[in-house]
Scaffold this active site. Sequence first.
Site, PDB file in Angstrom:
ATOM      1  N   ASP B  93       3.982 101.677  26.592  1.00 15.65           N
ATOM      2  CA  ASP B  93       4.244 102.916  27.310  1.00 15.65           C
ATOM      3  C   ASP B  93       3.025 103.835  27.139  1.00 15.65           C
ATOM      4  O   ASP B  93       2.056 103.490  26.460  1.00 15.65           O
ATOM      5  CB  ASP B  93       5.549 103.558  26.850  1.00 15.65           C
ATOM      6  CG  ASP B  93       5.534 103.937  25.375  1.00 15.65           C
ATOM      7  OD1 ASP B  93       4.448 103.966  24.762  1.00 15.65           O
ATOM      8  OD2 ASP B  93       6.623 104.198  24.828  1.00 15.65           O
ATOM      9  N   GLY B  95       2.941 106.939  25.850  1.00 15.83           N
ATOM     10  CA  GLY B  95       3.007 107.912  24.765  1.00 15.83           C
ATOM     11  C   GLY B  95       3.623 109.228  25.182  1.00 15.83           C
ATOM     12  O   GLY B  95       4.046 110.018  24.332  1.00 15.83           O
ATOM     13  N   GLY B  96       3.700 109.476  26.482  1.00 15.99           N
ATOM     14  CA  GLY B  96       4.176 110.774  26.959  1.00 15.99           C
ATOM     15  C   GLY B  96       5.604 111.069  26.539  1.00 15.99           C
ATOM     16  O   GLY B  96       5.917 112.174  26.077  1.00 15.99           O
ATOM     17  N   TYR B  97       6.471 110.093  26.678  1.00 18.41           N
ATOM     18  CA  TYR B  97       7.877 110.323  26.371  1.00 18.41           C
ATOM     19  C   TYR B  97       8.078 110.660  24.897  1.00 18.41           C
ATOM     20  O   TYR B  97       8.780 111.620  24.554  1.00 18.41           O
ATOM     21  CB  TYR B  97       8.699 109.083  26.760  1.00 18.41           C
ATOM     22  CG  TYR B  97      10.155 109.228  26.428  1.00 18.41           C
ATOM     23  CD1 TYR B  97      10.990 110.013  27.213  1.00 18.41           C
ATOM     24  CD2 TYR B  97      10.701 108.589  25.324  1.00 18.41           C
ATOM     25  CE1 TYR B  97      12.332 110.165  26.901  1.00 18.41           C
ATOM     26  CE2 TYR B  97      12.045 108.729  25.002  1.00 18.41           C
ATOM     27  CZ  TYR B  97      12.857 109.522  25.791  1.00 18.41           C
ATOM     28  OH  TYR B  97      14.182 109.671  25.475  1.00 18.41           O
ATOM     29  N   ASP B 147       2.570 110.189  31.908  1.00 22.71           N
ATOM     30  CA  ASP B 147       3.389 111.090  32.718  1.00 22.71           C
ATOM     31  C   ASP B 147       4.194 112.014  31.822  1.00 22.71           C
ATOM     32  O   ASP B 147       4.213 111.853  30.604  1.00 22.71           O
ATOM     33  CB  ASP B 147       4.335 110.295  33.624  1.00 22.71           C
ATOM     34  CG  ASP B 147       5.480 109.645  32.849  1.00 22.71           C
ATOM     35  OD1 ASP B 147       5.331 109.413  31.620  1.00 22.71           O
ATOM     36  OD2 ASP B 147       6.520 109.352  33.455  1.00 22.71           O
ATOM     37  N   GLN B 190       8.833 109.997  39.303  1.00 25.08           N
ATOM     38  CA  GLN B 190       9.679 111.040  38.734  1.00 25.08           C
ATOM     39  C   GLN B 190      10.409 111.736  39.888  1.00 25.08           C
ATOM     40  O   GLN B 190      10.481 111.176  40.988  1.00 25.08           O
ATOM     41  CB  GLN B 190       8.845 112.035  37.907  1.00 25.08           C
ATOM     42  CG  GLN B 190       8.239 111.430  36.641  1.00 25.08           C
ATOM     43  CD  GLN B 190       9.265 111.147  35.543  1.00 25.08           C
ATOM     44  OE1 GLN B 190      10.419 111.577  35.618  1.00 25.08           O
ATOM     45  NE2 GLN B 190       8.853 110.362  34.539  1.00 25.08           N
ATOM     46  N   GLY B 217      12.356 109.209  33.998  1.00 23.79           N
ATOM     47  CA  GLY B 217      13.220 110.385  34.010  1.00 23.79           C
ATOM     48  C   GLY B 217      14.695 110.056  34.050  1.00 23.79           C
ATOM     49  O   GLY B 217      15.523 110.934  34.291  1.00 23.79           O
ATOM     50  N   ASP B 267      13.614  98.021  29.340  1.00 25.32           N
ATOM     51  CA  ASP B 267      13.359  97.980  27.903  1.00 25.32           C
ATOM     52  C   ASP B 267      14.348  98.927  27.253  1.00 25.32           C
ATOM     53  O   ASP B 267      14.753  99.928  27.865  1.00 25.32           O
ATOM     54  CB  ASP B 267      11.946  98.462  27.567  1.00 25.32           C
ATOM     55  CG  ASP B 267      11.869  99.980  27.519  1.00 25.32           C
ATOM     56  OD1 ASP B 267      12.001 100.553  26.420  1.00 25.32           O
ATOM     57  OD2 ASP B 267      11.699 100.612  28.586  1.00 25.32           O
ATOM     58  N   CYS B 305      28.496  81.697  21.456  1.00 26.50           N
ATOM     59  CA  CYS B 305      27.092  82.100  21.337  1.00 26.50           C
ATOM     60  C   CYS B 305      26.360  81.116  20.430  1.00 26.50           C
ATOM     61  O   CYS B 305      26.891  80.664  19.419  1.00 26.50           O
ATOM     62  CB  CYS B 305      27.014  83.514  20.762  1.00 26.50           C
ATOM     63  SG  CYS B 305      25.334  84.102  20.496  1.00 26.50           S
ATOM     64  N   CYS B 307      23.341  81.774  18.956  1.00 20.02           N
ATOM     65  CA  CYS B 307      22.360  82.434  18.096  1.00 20.02           C
ATOM     66  C   CYS B 307      22.645  82.092  16.633  1.00 20.02           C
ATOM     67  O   CYS B 307      23.752  81.677  16.290  1.00 20.02           O
ATOM     68  CB  CYS B 307      22.383  83.944  18.322  1.00 20.02           C
ATOM     69  SG  CYS B 307      23.572  84.815  17.289  1.00 20.02           S
ATOM     70  N   CYS B 310      25.819  83.630  15.032  1.00 17.46           N
ATOM     71  CA  CYS B 310      27.099  83.050  15.455  1.00 17.46           C
ATOM     72  C   CYS B 310      27.221  81.584  15.036  1.00 17.46           C
ATOM     73  O   CYS B 310      28.317  81.101  14.772  1.00 17.46           O
ATOM     74  CB  CYS B 310      27.257  83.184  16.964  1.00 17.46           C
ATOM     75  SG  CYS B 310      27.467  84.909  17.478  1.00 17.46           S
ATOM     76  N   HIS B 336      21.287  88.428  17.046  1.00 19.26           N
ATOM     77  CA  HIS B 336      22.412  88.203  17.960  1.00 19.26           C
ATOM     78  C   HIS B 336      22.297  89.093  19.198  1.00 19.26           C
ATOM     79  O   HIS B 336      22.465  88.623  20.332  1.00 19.26           O
ATOM     80  CB  HIS B 336      23.751  88.458  17.280  1.00 19.26           C
ATOM     81  CG  HIS B 336      24.867  88.484  18.280  1.00 19.26           C
ATOM     82  ND1 HIS B 336      25.477  87.349  18.759  1.00 19.26           N
ATOM     83  CD2 HIS B 336      25.422  89.517  18.968  1.00 19.26           C
ATOM     84  CE1 HIS B 336      26.364  87.680  19.683  1.00 19.26           C
ATOM     85  NE2 HIS B 336      26.348  88.989  19.827  1.00 19.26           N
TER      86      HIS B 336
END
Lengths: 376, 376
Positions: B93, B95-97, B147, B190, B217, B267, B305, B307, B310, B336
């Site tokens: 990303d 870094g703005g957020y 942004d 945005q 946003g 993400d 599952c 994994c 499980c 999991h």
Amino acid sequence: MNPAFRFTLEARDGRARSGRLATTRGEIRTPAFMPVGTAATVKAMLPESVAATGADILLGNTYHLMLRPGAEQIAALGGLHRFMNWGGPILTDSGGYQVMSLTDLRKMTEDGVRFRSHIDGSEHWLTPERSMEIQRLLGSDIVMAFDECTPFPCTREQAAASMRLSMRWAERSKAAFGAPERQALFGIQQGSTHPALRQESADRLREIGFDGYAIGGLAVGEGQAVMFEVLDFAPDMLPEDRPRYLMGVGKPADLLGAVARGVDMFDCVLPTRSGRTGQAFTRRGVVNIKNARHAADPRPLDADCTCPACAGYSRAYLHHVFKAGEIVSSMLLSWHNLHYYQELMAGIRRAIGAGGLAGFAEATQARWAAGDIAPL
Amino acid sequence: MNPAFRFTLEARDGRARSGRLATTRGEIRTPAFMPVGTAATVKAMLPESVAATGADILLGNTYHLMLRPGAEQIAALGGLHRFMNWGGPILTDSGGYQVMSLTDLRKMTEDGVRFRSHIDGSEHWLTPERSMEIQRLLGSDIVMAFDECTPFPCTREQAAASMRLSMRWAERSKAAFGAPERQALFGIQQGSTHPALRQESADRLREIGFDGYAIGGLAVGEGQAVMFEVLDFAPDMLPEDRPRYLMGVGKPADLLGAVARGVDMFDCVLPTRSGRTGQAFTRRGVVNIKNARHAADPRPLDADCTCPACAGYSRAYLHHVFKAGEIVSSMLLSWHNLHYYQELMAGIRRAIGAGGLAGFAEATQARWAAGDIAPL
């Protein structure tokens, strides 16, 4: 000896021995280091990763497991192996040591120890009979007799009284243990630093008869020199044809010195605990990864190590994730340390097989003393 | 589009799309969920385990990495991939957020943001140019334009001003990005909840020209209903032939709804963060493993599952290690959850390929609504 357990000595080098301890869940190559899985987990490790380091057997703590989740609970869930997803052998301690070291309010009598849980303050009893019952419920492969770990320092009179209590408890442990098909029982020698008391304890244990023999009451603050003094005589008092287990030891140098004095098995939290606090054991001695000098170092902890931490990451990365408090730091350093301990034990076993333990120990200690890798 | 990046749409189902985004470090199957590796580690996971869950790409956080260990430091160590031992694609990303959400003392101007580190109080600047430089130093495969994530709620005037600032920063990001051979640049739409502002932003981004387009946003407190209302129009404003990435989303139901509205990439920290707090996402909805009703339950989290959590452990074990504060609890539940998220994405991709996303979503949501497994 329980027919399910067979201890075969394959080589001797001075007083050191190498061999194999067969159990119904697999073979333990000795001298062996047992990683500690206190609360049904070797901290920060998955069991398949512990196996990948070369560990043949784990240790579980009766005290912790009886309090949480409870021995009956684990038994209802199919036993400790299934509970913690470890198919190999497990040795459980008797709970005696932790009761004395972790609980505040306790009362010891001839019968056993009454104490309050360090987790929730609830009241519990441990006796030889209850310890055997708990270890049966857990389903451990190697059960330890219930004893009192004699504190250090103490007077000779205290040491004698404590040892004799432990011997009476050893007899009750043996009686309560019975003759299960898949479990072995180890007795524990006490007697502090006194040869005559150690001999009396060894004789008494031999009369009772156990599948293996532990050396207790060491690694309790006496220091390496005193410990080695005791190991100069204590192991030889125990039956030659049974495994000898030094409880709660130790640092890599302790292992080298104890093996040379006839010890076959060890357990210690050090590799995992140190891993969580940023300390790594390597061929070149101890690395404190939190040290700022590692912050920009692109080299692995140990270029010759094949563990995932060394194969995939720089010291700079390990420093970063430790400083950032990331769980992966504990995961990688615990893995590295357990890998190093198992590599050390494998080297020890090969050296004994080749009749070269003294040279191996000298070369190993010289590398440790030379210290950590040179500055960039 | 950067020739090193090729986005191929393979199937459509209503507004949903499935395809592949080729990068120089491997292919990303879309719709894709990107696990978050904030500080150069997906928390409590080794990268090979993250790959084993089916993740094609990770996200790294510019803000965290610039502060510790520093972008120049990571560059000197060979870049973020080598640093964190992940060979696949990485999106970073801008870094703005995080600057806006994690720092207290900050000052925003037309040029960028001045702020103090939440780690040590040191002063830093982030501008479009510096964000591009950091992401170049990190060596990320997909770089995000710098942004301002418009807060929610805000007035239409605030949303417009914020969006237009982000568009000026998008232009500066594109100019500073240049034309690197192995990196792609995504612009970020945005405009808050306003169709006209979202359209203006999309038009401006398209004029500037990016390799992919994010929808910014959202997932900032507006709730799923409002988010879906915006997603009813916002993705369609973006170029059809480029990947669309909804940042910071989300819960499993958010992913289903957003894919149906034309989103290709996601993400979120939720699967790993929830894993650390004892919350597991399953086919039968959310399981809170700390709940006492799991204490004696021998069944896995999800019998279907595959994994490691499980396959190897009971709910009782997972409950025990969570209550005991053991690291393995975070390791197993994070694994999991990431596994479940990737299985969900794989199911979504198959459903789109078969033209049955609506039915898949309905059946999936019905299973969630039916709730956790029945009592024993």
